[in-house]
Structures are given as C-alpha cells and as structure tokens.
Design a protein around this motif. Structure first.
Motif, mmCIF file in Angstrom:
data_model
loop_
_atom_site.group_PDB
_atom_site.id
_atom_site.type_symbol
_atom_site.label_atom_id
_atom_site.label_comp_id
_atom_site.label_asym_id
_atom_site.label_seq_id
_atom_site.Cartn_x
_atom_site.Cartn_y
_atom_site.Cartn_z
ATOM 1 N N GLN A 1 44.990 12.630 54.006
ATOM 2 C CA GLN A 1 43.526 12.696 54.111
ATOM 3 C C GLN A 1 43.078 12.603 55.563
ATOM 4 O OE1 GLN A 1 41.960 9.606 51.588
ATOM 5 N NE2 GLN A 1 42.005 10.879 49.755
ATOM 6 N N LEU A 2 43.754 11.756 56.340
ATOM 7 C CA LEU A 2 43.416 11.630 57.759
ATOM 8 C C LEU A 2 43.665 12.948 58.485
ATOM 9 C CD1 LEU A 2 42.679 9.984 60.306
ATOM 10 C CD2 LEU A 2 45.122 9.407 60.485
ATOM 11 N N LEU A 3 44.829 13.548 58.260
ATOM 12 C CA LEU A 3 45.150 14.817 58.922
ATOM 13 C C LEU A 3 44.151 15.907 58.538
ATOM 14 C CD1 LEU A 3 49.043 14.869 58.577
ATOM 15 C CD2 LEU A 3 47.648 14.093 60.516
ATOM 16 N N LYS A 4 43.766 15.934 57.273
ATOM 17 C CA LYS A 4 42.791 16.919 56.813
ATOM 18 C C LYS A 4 41.439 16.694 57.484
ATOM 19 C CE LYS A 4 40.543 18.707 52.648
ATOM 20 N NZ LYS A 4 40.392 18.557 51.173
ATOM 21 N N ALA A 5 41.018 15.448 57.560
ATOM 22 C CA ALA A 5 39.734 15.128 58.183
ATOM 23 C C ALA A 5 39.732 15.502 59.656
ATOM 24 C CB ALA A 5 39.427 13.645 58.011
ATOM 25 N N GLN A 6 40.833 15.237 60.333
ATOM 26 C CA GLN A 6 40.902 15.552 61.756
ATOM 27 C C GLN A 6 40.951 17.055 61.992
ATOM 28 O OE1 GLN A 6 44.288 13.122 62.929
ATOM 29 N NE2 GLN A 6 42.941 11.438 63.538
ATOM 30 N N ALA A 7 41.597 17.788 61.091
ATOM 31 C CA ALA A 7 41.628 19.250 61.203
ATOM 32 C C ALA A 7 40.240 19.828 60.984
ATOM 33 C CB ALA A 7 42.614 19.832 60.189
ATOM 34 N N GLU A 8 39.525 19.303 60.006
ATOM 35 C CA GLU A 8 38.167 19.775 59.733
ATOM 36 C C GLU A 8 37.229 19.431 60.880
ATOM 37 O OE1 GLU A 8 37.219 17.988 56.012
ATOM 38 O OE2 GLU A 8 38.239 19.529 54.822
ATOM 39 N N GLU A 9 37.470 18.290 61.500
ATOM 40 C CA GLU A 9 36.638 17.868 62.621
ATOM 41 C C GLU A 9 36.746 18.843 63.789
ATOM 42 O OE1 GLU A 9 35.904 13.544 64.529
ATOM 43 O OE2 GLU A 9 37.913 14.332 64.833
ATOM 44 N N LYS A 10 37.928 19.393 64.001
ATOM 45 C CA LYS A 10 38.137 20.338 65.092
ATOM 46 C C LYS A 10 37.459 21.682 64.827
ATOM 47 C CE LYS A 10 42.575 18.399 66.559
ATOM 48 N NZ LYS A 10 44.048 18.653 66.694
ATOM 49 N N GLN A 11 37.261 21.988 63.545
ATOM 50 C CA GLN A 11 36.716 23.292 63.165
ATOM 51 C C GLN A 11 35.199 23.324 63.102
ATOM 52 O OE1 GLN A 11 38.615 24.249 59.473
ATOM 53 N NE2 GLN A 11 40.649 24.496 60.381
ATOM 54 N N THR A 12 34.579 22.163 63.018
ATOM 55 C CA THR A 12 33.128 22.120 62.882
ATOM 56 C C THR A 12 32.539 20.981 63.694
ATOM 57 O OG1 THR A 12 31.295 21.867 61.324
ATOM 58 C CG2 THR A 12 33.334 20.724 60.790
ATOM 59 N N ALA A 13 31.333 21.211 64.177
ATOM 60 C CA ALA A 13 30.635 20.166 64.934
ATOM 61 C C ALA A 13 29.649 19.422 64.042
ATOM 62 C CB ALA A 13 29.896 20.785 66.118
ATOM 63 N N SER A 14 29.673 19.716 62.748
ATOM 64 C CA SER A 14 28.715 19.116 61.817
ATOM 65 C C SER A 14 28.941 17.622 61.662
ATOM 66 C CB SER A 14 28.825 19.792 60.445
ATOM 67 O OG SER A 14 28.038 19.104 59.494
ATOM 68 N N ASN A 15 27.839 16.881 61.572
ATOM 69 C CA ASN A 15 27.905 15.442 61.315
ATOM 70 C C ASN A 15 27.687 15.118 59.845
ATOM 71 O OD1 ASN A 15 28.356 14.579 63.988
ATOM 72 N ND2 ASN A 15 26.183 14.913 64.466
ATOM 73 N N ASP A 16 27.688 16.154 58.990
ATOM 74 C CA ASP A 16 27.433 15.938 57.567
ATOM 75 C C ASP A 16 28.673 15.359 56.897
ATOM 76 O OD1 ASP A 16 26.488 15.911 55.011
ATOM 77 O OD2 ASP A 16 26.588 18.090 54.714
ATOM 78 N N LEU A 17 28.571 14.108 56.479
ATOM 79 C CA LEU A 17 29.688 13.431 55.836
ATOM 80 C C LEU A 17 29.482 13.291 54.337
ATOM 81 C CD1 LEU A 17 30.173 10.578 58.452
ATOM 82 C CD2 LEU A 17 31.551 12.646 58.213
ATOM 83 N N LYS A 18 28.487 13.959 53.805
ATOM 84 C CA LYS A 18 28.140 13.786 52.398
ATOM 85 C C LYS A 18 29.319 14.137 51.499
ATOM 86 C CE LYS A 18 24.264 14.533 49.261
ATOM 87 N NZ LYS A 18 22.922 15.101 49.114
#
Length: 328
Positions: free
Chosen positions: A172-189
């Motif tokens: 889950q951490l690796l997935k979250a960090q990969a998604e973070e690199k792809q988007t600048a969105s702050n939407d955590l919903k």
C-alpha cells in the motif's frame, strides 16, 4: 381474585428485579472504499472472524459484570493484534517506512480520558492510552514522551518497530508513493485510511469509547488525525459514546464524536438522528468521508458511514449480534 392479581404483580416485579441490566457493544475496523469486488470470500471470512473475536472479547467482560472501559479495551486489543486492521500489528507505513500509532479512550460517567499519539514501539496503544488516563494527570501524550511514560508502567509491552511490518501494508505504501509521483492532487478521499474502535454499555449503565489507528499511509511530518483527539475521533458522556473512522482532518474540524453526543444532550436528538446528521451531512458537505459507531445509554446502536463500506459488528441488549462489511 385480588390476592391472585397481587401475587402476580409481586412475581413479575421479582422477575424484573432479578433480570440483569442491559449491556451492549459495538465495534468497527475502519471505513473506506471496501467493495465486494475487492474482497475474496476467504478474505471476507477472515475479517468477519476477527470482528467476531473482538465482539466475543468485549462481551465476555460485560457478561461477567466488568466495566464498559474494560470491555472496549478488550475488543480493541483484539483488533490491534490482528494484521488485518490499520491499528497495532496491522498499522500502515509512514513516508519514511516506519509506523506511528495513535489511540484514545474515554469514560462517559467520569469524563476521564487518555490518549497517545505517534508512538512507535507500543504493542497495544490502547493500553497505553488507558495508563495515561488512570496513572497520569494528563490526557494526551505523544512520541518519545509517551514511550518514556510507558516505561514507568510494567503492564505496557514494548516491541521493536519491525513488529508492525506487514507485506500488504508495505505494498500500500509503494502504491501510494507511486500515485503521489503521478499527480499533484491533494484529494485523499477514500484512500489509505483505517481505524478500529469500540463503544460499550455496561450493567451499571456506564458508557465508554475507544479508538486506535496506524494513521494515514505515506503520512509525513508526524501527521496526527482524529483518533487520539478527544471529541473528534472518540467521545463519551453519560448519554452517548462514539468512535469514528475516516478522513481525520475533517473529523477534527467538525468535532464529530462530540457533536453527535452534544446533539443528543442539548437538542434532544435520537442517537440515529444525531449520528446520521453528522456523518451523512456535515462531514460530506465539508468534503470529508468516513463513518462512526455510536451507542446510547438505552443500548441503541447507530453505524452511519458515507463510504463504500465499514467493517463493523454489534451485540444488542437483547443478545442479538452481527457483523457486516458492505453497505447492503
């Protein structure tokens, strides 16, 4: 005839007097994007088994005449020890690849509360929250200070940070960090949250509430959500007890747990009215999501959530019980 009626009244009165007072228990294992497509039948059975084990632990306390405080601690400890939930053993990873855990506890009839935040080596944070409540003049201790306090209590077990490591949380951490690199969105919903909690009513009519969490996946800067904040993620008074789960920033801003109980105490709302108004209207209108479990002094239970699912379980005053995961 009169004597027969009178004798019947006396018999009914004695039966009522002999009947044990009502108890009730409600638990949760977190709310979020939980759909049937995401869980295999085996995984679903595993979650249901863990929820039932937590219900059994808390209910055993209540049935032997134990306090609501002892009951919620028993239930939450079981959930903390399970790797399935984001608390204790199953805690998520922060951005540095470690774990920071939070927990809180409150008694409704005394108003006493205890909480810890950002601890890294406490096997069961809920037990440390209880120690803060029972053996310190404080309500909330954090980080290294909380762990130093733990060293003064023999009953608190310390573990190495690696104890909390689990493969599925690391993914889950690796997935979250990969998604973070792809988007600048702050939407955590609907993303990377999780919590466990319990609310109990004991034979004395007392209510207690408890909440424990590993926080937010990939969190930075020692972020702390609502779970250790009395009035936000956890609250209890003489009428109501609440444990929340969801996007903590919004639960803090809306003082969710306190607001539910306050609507009952000051406005006369029913438990269901109060809980649904806050979780299904106030929080979503602010932009947040999540759920809560709530219990009142009559044993009424409310389990509102505005997400796809919420791991939850209950034992009502009449002894009926159940566990559920999805909306339907």
């Amino acid at each position: 005839m009169k004597s027969t009626v009178f004798a019947g009244i006396l018999l009914m009165s004695s039966i009522a007097a002999a009947a044990p007072p009502k108890t009730a228990l409600v638990i949760h294992g977190g709310a979020g994007v939980i759909t049937r497509a995401q869980l295999s039948a085996e995984d679903q059975a595993g979650y249901e088994k863990a929820l039932n084990a937590a219900l059994d632990a808390g209910n055993a306390v209540l049935q032997r005449g134990g306090s609501a405080r002892e009951a919620v601690i028993a239930s939450v400890t079981v959930l903390e020890d399970s790797p399935l939930f984001n608390a204790g053993k199953g805690a998520v990873y922060n951005a540095e690849g470690g774990h920071e855990l939070d927990a809180s506890l409150m008694e409704g009839h005394t108003g006493k509360a205890g909480a810890v935040a950002g601890v890294r080596t406490i096997k069961n944070p809920i037990l440390l929250a209880e120690a803060v409540m029972q053996h310190s003049p404080h309500v909330l201790l954090a980080g290294e200070g909380a762990e130093h306090f733990a060293d003064t209590r023999k009953e608190i077990e310390r573990v190495p940070p690696e104890y909390f490591d689990t493969e599925h949380r690391y993914k889950q951490l690796l997935k979250a960090q990969a998604e973070e690199k792809q988007t600048a969105s702050n939407d955590l919903k609907g993303k990377y949250f999780g919590t466990v909690g319990a609310v109990a009513l004991d034979r004395n009519g007392h209510i207690a509430a408890a909440t424990s969490t590993g926080g937010m996946t990939n969190k930075r800067w020692s972020r702390i959500g609502d779970s250790p904040i009395i009035g936000a993620g956890t609250y209890a008074n003489d009428q109501c007890g609440v444990s929340g789960t969801g996007w903590g920033e919004f639960f803090i801003r809306a003082a969710v747990a306190h607001d539910i109980c306050a609507r009952m105490k000051y406005r006369g709302d029913s438990l269901t009215q109060a809980a649904e108004e806050v979780l299904l209207k106030v929080v979503p209108e602010m932009g947040g999501d999540g759920g809560a479990i709530a219990l009142d002094r009559d044993g009424n239970i409310a389990l509102p959530f505005n997400t796809e699912g919420m791991y939850r379980g209950w034992i009502k005053p009449d002894g009926s019980r159940g566990v559920a995961i999805f909306k339907d």
